[in-house]
Design a protein around this motif. Structure first.
Motif, PDB file in Angstrom:
ATOM      1  N   VAL A 379       0.877  -1.107   0.008  1.00  0.00           N
ATOM      2  CA  VAL A 379       0.009   0.048  -0.004  1.00  0.00           C
ATOM      3  C   VAL A 379       1.019   1.243  -0.067  1.00  0.00           C
ATOM      4  N   PRO A 380       0.251   2.414  -0.353  1.00  0.00           N
ATOM      5  CA  PRO A 380       1.038   3.563  -0.539  1.00  0.00           C
ATOM      6  C   PRO A 380       1.521   4.194   0.763  1.00  0.00           C
ATOM      7  N   GLU A 381       2.525   4.906   1.075  1.00  0.00           N
ATOM      8  CA  GLU A 381       2.586   5.356   2.377  1.00  0.00           C
ATOM      9  C   GLU A 381       1.771   6.790   2.431  1.00  0.00           C
ATOM     10  N   LYS A 382       1.016   6.795   3.548  1.00  0.00           N
ATOM     11  CA  LYS A 382       0.191   7.971   3.881  1.00  0.00           C
ATOM     12  C   LYS A 382       0.637   8.745   4.845  1.00  0.00           C
ATOM     13  N   ARG A 383      -0.225  10.113   4.952  1.00  0.00           N
ATOM     14  CA  ARG A 383      -0.047  10.923   6.080  1.00  0.00           C
ATOM     15  C   ARG A 383      -0.611  10.381   7.562  1.00  0.00           C
ATOM     16  N   VAL A 384      -1.263   9.150   7.278  1.00  0.00           N
ATOM     17  CA  VAL A 384      -2.090   8.521   8.462  1.00  0.00           C
ATOM     18  C   VAL A 384      -1.252   7.521   9.117  1.00  0.00           C
ATOM     19  N   ASN A 385      -0.973   7.126  10.184  1.00  0.00           N
ATOM     20  CA  ASN A 385      -0.260   6.164  10.622  1.00  0.00           C
ATOM     21  C   ASN A 385      -1.222   4.827  10.687  1.00  0.00           C
ATOM     22  N   PRO A 386      -0.852   3.480  10.413  1.00  0.00           N
ATOM     23  CA  PRO A 386      -1.518   2.355  10.608  1.00  0.00           C
ATOM     24  C   PRO A 386      -1.870   2.155  12.075  1.00  0.00           C
ATOM     25  N   SER A 387      -3.065   2.071  12.540  1.00  0.00           N
ATOM     26  CA  SER A 387      -3.453   1.649  13.854  1.00  0.00           C
ATOM     27  C   SER A 387      -4.751   0.838  14.101  1.00  0.00           C
ATOM     28  N   LYS A 388      -4.594   0.138  15.043  1.00  0.00           N
ATOM     29  CA  LYS A 388      -5.783  -1.023  15.446  1.00  0.00           C
ATOM     30  C   LYS A 388      -6.737  -0.287  16.517  1.00  0.00           C
ATOM     31  N   ASP A 389      -6.387   0.771  16.905  1.00  0.00           N
ATOM     32  CA  ASP A 389      -6.956   1.634  18.186  1.00  0.00           C
ATOM     33  C   ASP A 389      -8.376   2.392  17.759  1.00  0.00           C
ATOM     34  N   ILE A 390      -9.409   1.666  17.355  1.00  0.00           N
ATOM     35  CA  ILE A 390     -10.500   2.359  16.521  1.00  0.00           C
ATOM     36  C   ILE A 390     -11.825   1.745  17.175  1.00  0.00           C
ATOM     37  N   GLY A 391     -11.924   0.875  18.001  1.00  0.00           N
ATOM     38  CA  GLY A 391     -13.175   0.339  18.581  1.00  0.00           C
ATOM     39  C   GLY A 391     -13.621  -0.698  17.970  1.00  0.00           C
ATOM     40  N   LEU A 392     -14.161  -1.747  18.622  1.00  0.00           N
ATOM     41  CA  LEU A 392     -14.731  -3.040  18.073  1.00  0.00           C
ATOM     42  C   LEU A 392     -15.696  -2.993  17.107  1.00  0.00           C
ATOM     43  N   LEU A 393     -16.731  -2.291  17.383  1.00  0.00           N
ATOM     44  CA  LEU A 393     -17.806  -2.122  16.427  1.00  0.00           C
ATOM     45  C   LEU A 393     -17.202  -1.390  15.016  1.00  0.00           C
ATOM     46  N   LYS A 394     -16.602  -0.284  15.143  1.00  0.00           N
ATOM     47  CA  LYS A 394     -16.132   0.242  14.049  1.00  0.00           C
ATOM     48  C   LYS A 394     -15.171  -0.712  13.358  1.00  0.00           C
ATOM     49  N   LYS A 395     -14.516  -1.617  13.959  1.00  0.00           N
ATOM     50  CA  LYS A 395     -13.323  -2.569  13.089  1.00  0.00           C
ATOM     51  C   LYS A 395     -14.274  -3.506  12.349  1.00  0.00           C
ATOM     52  N   ARG A 396     -15.505  -3.994  13.156  1.00  0.00           N
ATOM     53  CA  ARG A 396     -16.144  -4.842  12.283  1.00  0.00           C
ATOM     54  C   ARG A 396     -16.939  -4.158  11.083  1.00  0.00           C
ATOM     55  N   GLU A 397     -17.426  -3.009  11.391  1.00  0.00           N
ATOM     56  CA  GLU A 397     -17.949  -2.387  10.324  1.00  0.00           C
ATOM     57  C   GLU A 397     -16.976  -2.002   9.141  1.00  0.00           C
ATOM     58  N   ILE A 398     -15.912  -1.850   9.191  1.00  0.00           N
ATOM     59  CA  ILE A 398     -14.721  -1.512   8.177  1.00  0.00           C
ATOM     60  C   ILE A 398     -14.499  -2.966   7.346  1.00  0.00           C
ATOM     61  N   LYS A 399     -14.776  -3.937   8.174  1.00  0.00           N
ATOM     62  CA  LYS A 399     -14.266  -5.401   7.497  1.00  0.00           C
ATOM     63  C   LYS A 399     -15.444  -5.646   6.821  1.00  0.00           C
ATOM     64  N   LEU A 400     -16.665  -5.381   7.189  1.00  0.00           N
ATOM     65  CA  LEU A 400     -17.923  -5.722   6.531  1.00  0.00           C
ATOM     66  C   LEU A 400     -17.930  -4.982   5.016  1.00  0.00           C
ATOM     67  N   LYS A 401     -17.561  -3.706   5.171  1.00  0.00           N
ATOM     68  CA  LYS A 401     -17.488  -2.895   4.053  1.00  0.00           C
ATOM     69  C   LYS A 401     -16.564  -3.275   3.223  1.00  0.00           C
ATOM     70  N   THR A 402     -15.400  -3.551   3.486  1.00  0.00           N
ATOM     71  CA  THR A 402     -14.324  -4.084   2.618  1.00  0.00           C
ATOM     72  C   THR A 402     -14.828  -5.225   1.917  1.00  0.00           C
ATOM     73  N   LEU A 403     -15.580  -6.362   2.724  1.00  0.00           N
ATOM     74  CA  LEU A 403     -16.142  -7.534   2.010  1.00  0.00           C
ATOM     75  C   LEU A 403     -17.122  -7.263   1.138  1.00  0.00           C
ATOM     76  N   MET A 404     -18.007  -6.330   1.451  1.00  0.00           N
ATOM     77  CA  MET A 404     -19.157  -5.775   0.295  1.00  0.00           C
ATOM     78  C   MET A 404     -18.432  -5.190  -0.940  1.00  0.00           C
ATOM     79  N   GLN A 405     -17.518  -4.416  -0.574  1.00  0.00           N
ATOM     80  CA  GLN A 405     -16.624  -3.787  -1.642  1.00  0.00           C
ATOM     81  C   GLN A 405     -16.314  -4.947  -2.685  1.00  0.00           C
ATOM     82  N   GLU A 406     -15.560  -5.747  -2.008  1.00  0.00           N
ATOM     83  CA  GLU A 406     -14.911  -7.162  -3.123  1.00  0.00           C
ATOM     84  C   GLU A 406     -16.102  -8.019  -3.606  1.00  0.00           C
ATOM     85  N   GLU A 407     -17.343  -8.171  -2.767  1.00  0.00           N
ATOM     86  CA  GLU A 407     -18.233  -9.211  -2.952  1.00  0.00           C
ATOM     87  C   GLU A 407     -18.950  -8.453  -4.406  1.00  0.00           C
ATOM     88  N   SER A 408     -19.275  -7.173  -4.477  1.00  0.00           N
ATOM     89  CA  SER A 408     -20.165  -6.571  -5.374  1.00  0.00           C
ATOM     90  C   SER A 408     -19.753  -6.600  -6.585  1.00  0.00           C
TER      91      SER A 408
END
Length: 459
Positions: A379-408
């Motif tokens: 992935v490209p270098e961004k001005r945002v640092n990778p982080s897993k500190d985002i909250g459990l529900l938000k993590k699940r939402e991001i993963k779900l939308k990434t899955l929908m993005q690919e499935e669609s």
């Protein structure tokens, strides 16, 4: 041998299809074509023997200078310039609309007003913007316009892939003063190319940016047209993405498709368009790694005024961030001559209007980068640092939308046979994912639930 855009970007699914690489290639060996998912990507029409690496140097998703660094060189020394990490550099911010173009435009008509004004006042010779082609295989493309009436007819948002390879080549071939409209990644590509090509640097005198949350493939338009009732894709001649109804708020606009016989089919945002949009169906993978909300490298950026005091007005209202002193003078003149009804607005309100996109491209981006790193993806270098500190529900939402993005993307191919789309069948197959995201939003209202309970529900 320098790396090229095919190996580094296309093969890693990071291409946004802007076409800059093909437009500036010295050997003209790159050609932009759409893939099976309706996304533009470059391909080599002959073997590259120079290996100059220019194609990768101008790619907005390559590891080159970021928007802050480029913006500092362009705008940093201008008197009165201000800077915020969210917006980039800016001179001033406005809210308002064009008295002439408001009704026929996606929001307040300010972008159309400015483009026609630049032509009328002989500030530029040519306007480059997406234009309807009345061709089912290519509904829109970038065109070079010199008549303000053609610019007027091209007003309105376009959620359809367009690419710049041909217009860049024409700019290089034909002297003149050009203004070009584009999304943040397109403007960045033009800035990178202009740093490396004197003709582009001298001839592109202004860039007009648009706030962007995500791009969409051609298949997005096919799907929405099918939902509206136009399932035979060969018959579609024209689409309009942001129709306004006096009885509805600006946020509930309608999509309309017109077939070869002039018959029109219409569907409103709340009737299924929003479902595909907010859940990232048909969104290119490169959009997962963009951190530019306000088109930071554009001389002026336009956006919808998604604020409570404006969003219920069905006629639409613009917010504007100005970075060019010349553009600022033109806007002030337009206010004095009563061509536009516009006033200054605090930049914090501009940020507030795009809070959802800022959340998507900054906070959520940090977790997408973290996931990509865990998977070993390039992935490209961004001005945002990778982080897993985002909250459990938000993590699940991001993963779900990434899955929908690919499935669609994959699922659509199964339900689009011989240019005939089974839109409702496709939608029903995507429905389980949508229900899960709705459940997550519902759970988000009950933040005091025990963590053990939330984890069990999110499994």
């Amino acid at each position: 041998m320098k790396p090229n855009v095919i190996d580094e970007i296309v093969k890693n699914e990071l291409c946004i299809g802007c076409g800059t690489c093909a437009g500036i290639c010295p050997q003209k060996i790159l050609k932009i074509q759409d893939n099976e998912y309706g996304e533009y990507i470059p391909s080599e029409i002959q073997v590259c023997d120079s290996h100059c690496g220019l194609c990768l140097e101008v790619c907005p998703f390559g590891n080159n200078e970021n928007e802050t660094q480029i913006g500092a060189k362009i705008y940093g020394s201008i008197e009165g310039m201000k800077y915020l990490p969210e917006t980039g550099y800016y001179l001033d911010s406005y809210v308002g609309y064009s008295n002439e173009f408001r009704q026929r435009s996606a929001s307040g008509g300010m972008a159309t007003w400015l483009l026609t004004k630049l032509l009328k006042e002989d500030v530029v010779d040519y306007v480059i913007c997406p234009t309807s082609q009345k061709n089912p295989e290519k509904l829109f493309s970038f065109e070079i316009l010199s008549d303000k009436n053609y610019v007027k007819s091209s007003s309105g948002s376009v959620y359809y892939p367009v690419e710049m390879s041909e217009v860049i080549q024409k700019i290089l071939e034909t002297p003149g003063r050009y203004v070009i409209t584009g999304l943040p990644c397109f403007i960045k590509a033009l800035r990178l190319a202009s740093q490396r090509n004197r003709k582009l640097r001298e001839r592109i005198v202004f860039t007009i940016g648009l706030v962007c949350g995500q791009m969409k493939s051609k298949n997005y338009t096919k799907y929405i047209a099918a939902l509206a009732g136009n399932k035979d894709l060969n018959k579609i001649q024209n689409v309009y993405y942001r129709g306004k109804s006096p009885e509805k708020p600006a946020s509930n606009f309608y999509f309309q498709s017109t077939d070869e016989h002039g018959a029109q089919q219409k569907i409103f945002w709340n009737e299924g368009v929003s479902e595909a949009w907010v859940n990232r169906w048909f969104t290119p993978n490169a959009c997962n790694y963009c951190d530019d909300v306000f088109a930071e490298l554009a001389d002026v950026t336009f956006m919808d005024a998604w604020l409570p005091e404006y969003s219920n007005d069905s006629r639409g209202t613009n917010l504007v961030l100005v970075r060019s002193p010349e553009i600022q003078v033109i806007i002030q003149k337009g206010i004095e001559e009563l061509e536009i009804t516009t006033s200054e607005i605090p930049v914090k309100k501009v940020k507030q209007s795009q809070s959802g996109v800022l959340e998507l491209k900054r906070k959520q981006l940090s977790y997408r980068l973290y996931l990509a790193k865990q998977k070993g993806l390039k992935v490209p270098e961004k001005r945002v640092n990778p982080s897993k500190d985002i909250g459990l529900l938000k993590k699940r939402e991001i993963k779900l939308k990434t899955l929908m993005q690919e499935e669609s993307k994959q699922l659509f191919l199964n339900y689009c046979q011989n240019q005939f789309v089974e839109g409702e069948t496709f939608r029903s197959r995507m429905n389980p994912f949508v229900r899960q995201t709705c459940q997550l939003r519902f759970l988000g209202k009950f933040t005091l639930l025990p963590m053990r309970t939330i984890k069990r529900i999110c499994k």
